[in-house]
Design a protein around this motif. Structure first.
Motif, mmCIF file in Angstrom:
data_model
loop_
_atom_site.group_PDB
_atom_site.id
_atom_site.type_symbol
_atom_site.label_atom_id
_atom_site.label_comp_id
_atom_site.label_asym_id
_atom_site.label_seq_id
_atom_site.Cartn_x
_atom_site.Cartn_y
_atom_site.Cartn_z
ATOM 1 N N GLY A 17 36.197 41.177 52.969
ATOM 2 C CA GLY A 17 36.852 42.213 53.272
ATOM 3 C C GLY A 17 37.245 43.254 52.009
ATOM 4 N N GLN A 18 36.720 43.009 50.753
ATOM 5 C CA GLN A 18 36.815 43.831 49.558
ATOM 6 C C GLN A 18 36.865 45.250 49.496
ATOM 7 O OE1 GLN A 18 35.298 42.190 46.036
ATOM 8 N NE2 GLN A 18 37.057 40.306 46.339
ATOM 9 N N CYS A 19 35.148 45.223 50.659
ATOM 10 C CA CYS A 19 34.543 46.817 50.982
ATOM 11 C C CYS A 19 36.272 47.934 51.269
ATOM 12 C CB CYS A 19 34.130 46.592 51.299
ATOM 13 S SG CYS A 19 34.186 46.082 52.834
ATOM 14 N N TYR A 20 37.038 47.084 52.599
ATOM 15 C CA TYR A 20 37.874 47.485 53.454
ATOM 16 C C TYR A 20 39.471 48.153 52.387
ATOM 17 C CZ TYR A 20 41.813 47.976 56.757
ATOM 18 O OH TYR A 20 42.737 48.418 57.309
ATOM 19 N N LEU A 21 39.764 46.734 51.763
ATOM 20 C CA LEU A 21 40.290 47.232 50.334
ATOM 21 C C LEU A 21 40.469 48.406 49.489
ATOM 22 C CD1 LEU A 21 42.904 46.257 48.690
ATOM 23 C CD2 LEU A 21 41.603 44.922 47.009
ATOM 24 N N ALA A 22 38.722 48.835 49.022
ATOM 25 C CA ALA A 22 37.998 49.622 48.244
ATOM 26 C C ALA A 22 38.218 50.533 48.253
ATOM 27 C CB ALA A 22 36.482 49.179 47.526
ATOM 28 N N CYS A 34 35.687 44.286 57.411
ATOM 29 C CA CYS A 34 34.830 43.921 57.067
ATOM 30 C C CYS A 34 33.306 44.995 57.258
ATOM 31 C CB CYS A 34 34.725 43.033 55.865
ATOM 32 S SG CYS A 34 33.574 42.665 54.985
ATOM 33 N N GLU A 35 32.846 45.834 56.055
ATOM 34 C CA GLU A 35 31.756 46.074 56.757
ATOM 35 C C GLU A 35 30.807 44.855 56.880
ATOM 36 O OE1 GLU A 35 31.327 50.036 53.740
ATOM 37 O OE2 GLU A 35 32.658 50.853 55.289
ATOM 38 N N ASN A 36 30.502 44.668 56.025
ATOM 39 C CA ASN A 36 29.415 43.441 54.808
ATOM 40 C C ASN A 36 29.939 42.193 56.060
ATOM 41 O OD1 ASN A 36 28.105 45.050 53.092
ATOM 42 N ND2 ASN A 36 29.862 44.361 52.028
ATOM 43 N N ARG A 37 30.445 41.971 57.052
ATOM 44 C CA ARG A 37 30.543 40.923 57.801
ATOM 45 C C ARG A 37 29.324 40.195 58.737
ATOM 46 N NH1 ARG A 37 33.160 43.907 61.386
ATOM 47 N NH2 ARG A 37 31.591 44.406 62.749
ATOM 48 N N ASP A 38 28.188 41.012 58.699
ATOM 49 C CA ASP A 38 26.866 39.979 59.085
ATOM 50 C C ASP A 38 26.508 40.106 58.498
ATOM 51 O OD1 ASP A 38 27.612 41.478 61.835
ATOM 52 O OD2 ASP A 38 27.137 43.042 61.431
ATOM 53 N N VAL A 73 47.656 39.100 52.206
ATOM 54 C CA VAL A 73 47.936 38.628 53.710
ATOM 55 C C VAL A 73 46.757 38.305 55.049
ATOM 56 C CG1 VAL A 73 50.115 39.152 55.269
ATOM 57 C CG2 VAL A 73 50.363 39.316 52.978
ATOM 58 N N ASN A 74 46.877 39.468 54.335
ATOM 59 C CA ASN A 74 45.547 39.414 55.722
ATOM 60 C C ASN A 74 44.559 39.433 56.061
ATOM 61 O OD1 ASN A 74 47.618 39.861 58.106
ATOM 62 N ND2 ASN A 74 48.184 42.695 57.290
ATOM 63 N N ARG A 75 44.109 39.187 54.938
ATOM 64 C CA ARG A 75 42.765 38.580 54.167
ATOM 65 C C ARG A 75 40.975 38.199 55.773
ATOM 66 N NH1 ARG A 75 41.694 35.785 48.727
ATOM 67 N NH2 ARG A 75 42.491 37.571 47.920
ATOM 68 N N ASP A 76 41.209 36.988 55.858
ATOM 69 C CA ASP A 76 40.528 36.293 56.688
ATOM 70 C C ASP A 76 40.334 37.604 58.113
ATOM 71 O OD1 ASP A 76 40.802 34.126 55.388
ATOM 72 O OD2 ASP A 76 42.669 33.072 56.844
ATOM 73 N N TYR A 77 41.735 38.066 58.614
ATOM 74 C CA TYR A 77 41.383 38.809 59.547
ATOM 75 C C TYR A 77 40.639 40.071 59.344
ATOM 76 C CZ TYR A 77 41.965 43.117 63.189
ATOM 77 O OH TYR A 77 42.587 43.772 64.281
ATOM 78 N N ILE A 78 41.264 40.768 57.928
ATOM 79 C CA ILE A 78 39.821 41.837 57.225
ATOM 80 C C ILE A 78 38.504 41.289 57.228
ATOM 81 C CG2 ILE A 78 40.019 43.477 55.459
ATOM 82 C CD1 ILE A 78 42.686 43.239 55.166
#
Length: 125
Positions: free
Chosen positions: A51-56, A39-43, A29-34
């Motif tokens: 955001g898969q790192c956040y989910l993991a 997200c650690e790798n947003r850069d 649901v919040n994929r865009d915000y995450i």
């Protein structure tokens, strides 16, 4: 009212099983915000992390919490002693000494097969 109680108890029972799915649903649901904020790798857009790192990390933290709770629950279980040692050894027990001298008949295959031989045979015409 009864149906509401049943649904509430069912939900409470299934909550530990469903909780990882709740985390995944929150991520979907919040994929865009995450992806933009958490997200650690947003850069590094070439990684396509989204955001898969956040989910993991969330799923691992949730699994660690459940493991810790299970370990604490197991460690805090009361010890149930099933057997107790008698003060006197078996040799002084009168029932044990009486049973020690009893001889039990051995199994005899021929004694048990004789009645069956006349019952189980092919039909005669």
């Amino acid at each position: 009212m009864r149906n509401a109680i049943v649904v509430l108890l069912l939900f409470a029972t299934l909550l530990p099983i469903v909780s990882p799915w709740g985390t995944i649903a929150y991520y979907q649901v919040n994929r865009d915000y995450i992806a933009r904020v958490l997200c650690e790798n947003r850069d590094k857009p070439e990684l396509h992390c989204d955001g898969q790192c956040y989910l993991a990390k969330q799923l691992k933290a949730q699994q660690d919490r459940q493991d810790k709770e299970t370990t604490e629950r197991v460690q805090n279980l009361p010890v149930l002693q099933l057997f107790c040692q008698a003060d006197l050894p078996f040799t002084f027990n009168p029932v044990w000494t009486a049973l020690r001298n009893v001889t039990f008949p051995r199994y005899s295959a021929s004694a048990y097969l004789a009645p069956l031989a006349c019952l189980f045979h092919p039909p005669r015409f």
